[in-house]
Write a protein that holds these residues in place. Sequence first.
Motif, short mmCIF file in Angstrom:
data_model
loop_
_atom_site.label_atom_id
_atom_site.label_comp_id
_atom_site.label_asym_id
_atom_site.label_seq_id
_atom_site.Cartn_x
_atom_site.Cartn_y
_atom_site.Cartn_z
N GLU A 283 0.83 -1.20 0.00
CA GLU A 283 0.00 0.00 0.00
C GLU A 283 0.87 1.25 0.00
N SER A 284 1.98 1.19 0.71
CA SER A 284 2.92 2.31 0.74
C SER A 284 3.48 2.58 -0.65
N PHE A 285 3.81 1.51 -1.38
CA PHE A 285 4.32 1.67 -2.75
C PHE A 285 3.24 2.25 -3.66
N ASN A 286 2.01 1.71 -3.52
CA ASN A 286 0.91 2.18 -4.37
C ASN A 286 0.62 3.66 -4.15
N ALA A 287 0.80 4.13 -2.90
CA ALA A 287 0.53 5.53 -2.57
C ALA A 287 1.70 6.45 -2.92
N GLY A 288 2.82 5.85 -3.36
CA GLY A 288 3.97 6.67 -3.75
C GLY A 288 4.71 7.29 -2.58
N ARG A 289 4.70 6.61 -1.42
CA ARG A 289 5.38 7.17 -0.25
C ARG A 289 6.89 6.87 -0.31
N ASP A 290 7.67 7.78 0.25
CA ASP A 290 9.12 7.57 0.37
C ASP A 290 9.41 6.79 1.65
N THR A 291 8.95 5.58 1.71
CA THR A 291 9.17 4.74 2.89
C THR A 291 9.99 3.54 2.48
N LEU A 292 11.03 3.25 3.26
CA LEU A 292 11.89 2.10 3.01
C LEU A 292 11.59 1.02 4.05
N TRP A 293 11.43 -0.20 3.60
CA TRP A 293 11.05 -1.31 4.46
C TRP A 293 12.18 -2.31 4.52
N VAL A 294 12.66 -2.59 5.74
CA VAL A 294 13.74 -3.56 5.93
C VAL A 294 13.32 -4.58 6.99
N ALA A 295 13.27 -5.82 6.61
CA ALA A 295 12.96 -6.91 7.54
C ALA A 295 14.18 -7.79 7.71
N THR A 296 14.35 -8.35 8.90
CA THR A 296 15.45 -9.27 9.13
C THR A 296 14.92 -10.57 9.71
N ALA A 297 15.64 -11.63 9.45
CA ALA A 297 15.29 -12.95 9.99
C ALA A 297 16.57 -13.77 10.10
N ASN A 298 16.59 -14.66 11.07
CA ASN A 298 17.75 -15.53 11.24
C ASN A 298 17.65 -16.79 10.39
N ARG A 299 16.41 -17.20 10.10
CA ARG A 299 16.20 -18.45 9.36
C ARG A 299 15.22 -18.23 8.21
#
Length: 228
Positions: free
Chosen positions: A159-175
């Motif tokens: 939704e953030s991409f569709n709205a054209g927002r300057d938001t960066l999303w970073v997720a982390t996981a060990n596995r």
Amino acid sequence: SRATGRAMTAKIEQLKAIVPFARFTPPPESAPPFVGMTRFIDKIERVGVLVNRLDRKSPAGGAFTLIGPPGTGKSSSVAMLSWITGFPVIGFSFGDLMQSLVGKSEERLRTLFKVVRAMDRVIVFADEMDKQSPDMRGTASDGGLAARLQAAYLGEMQESFNAGRDTLWVATANRVGTILPEFFDRTQVWTVGYPPQAVIEQVFEAHLSRLTGYRQEDFDFPALAGVM
């Protein structure tokens, strides 16, 4: 400028009371110490160039997933991204979202998303997406809560991409096996350090398990990983 920095700090202080389980971090004043992951740094430097272009006509939003064991630089990468772009970080652990009352975890995540929308030019740092999460390839022992929270994260990100927002999303996981396979389709996935064969096998399995009629015994995952 100093005025911009003060305004950002004041806004962060206001939002802390709304989502006390989240961490708000202003951009570092100098480059954080960092070793390795040069290809990822090259990538986020290009993101930084896009963010700072005055004539750009497209949003700078993007999404990354960093997978690797603790202590290999995932959090340091987020600090580097913050320094390069000048975006503050709103960070949270999926383990902190987990609540025993039905619907409470989803409510906390929805509140967090409202804060993210209010900030707009921000890095959303979803740390330890596998915290308290069952293996997505097995039976969910949490009633599917982890999968629902991850799906909500992906939905808000889109939704953030569709709205054209300057938001960066970073997720982390060990596995690898503890995140939804959709993360491989909708985000740029980076394995921290050179992935051992076991991790490569899990990547193949995460993709192939989505095939209709999938049976684990039909695939030789060690052989597939060996080719890589």
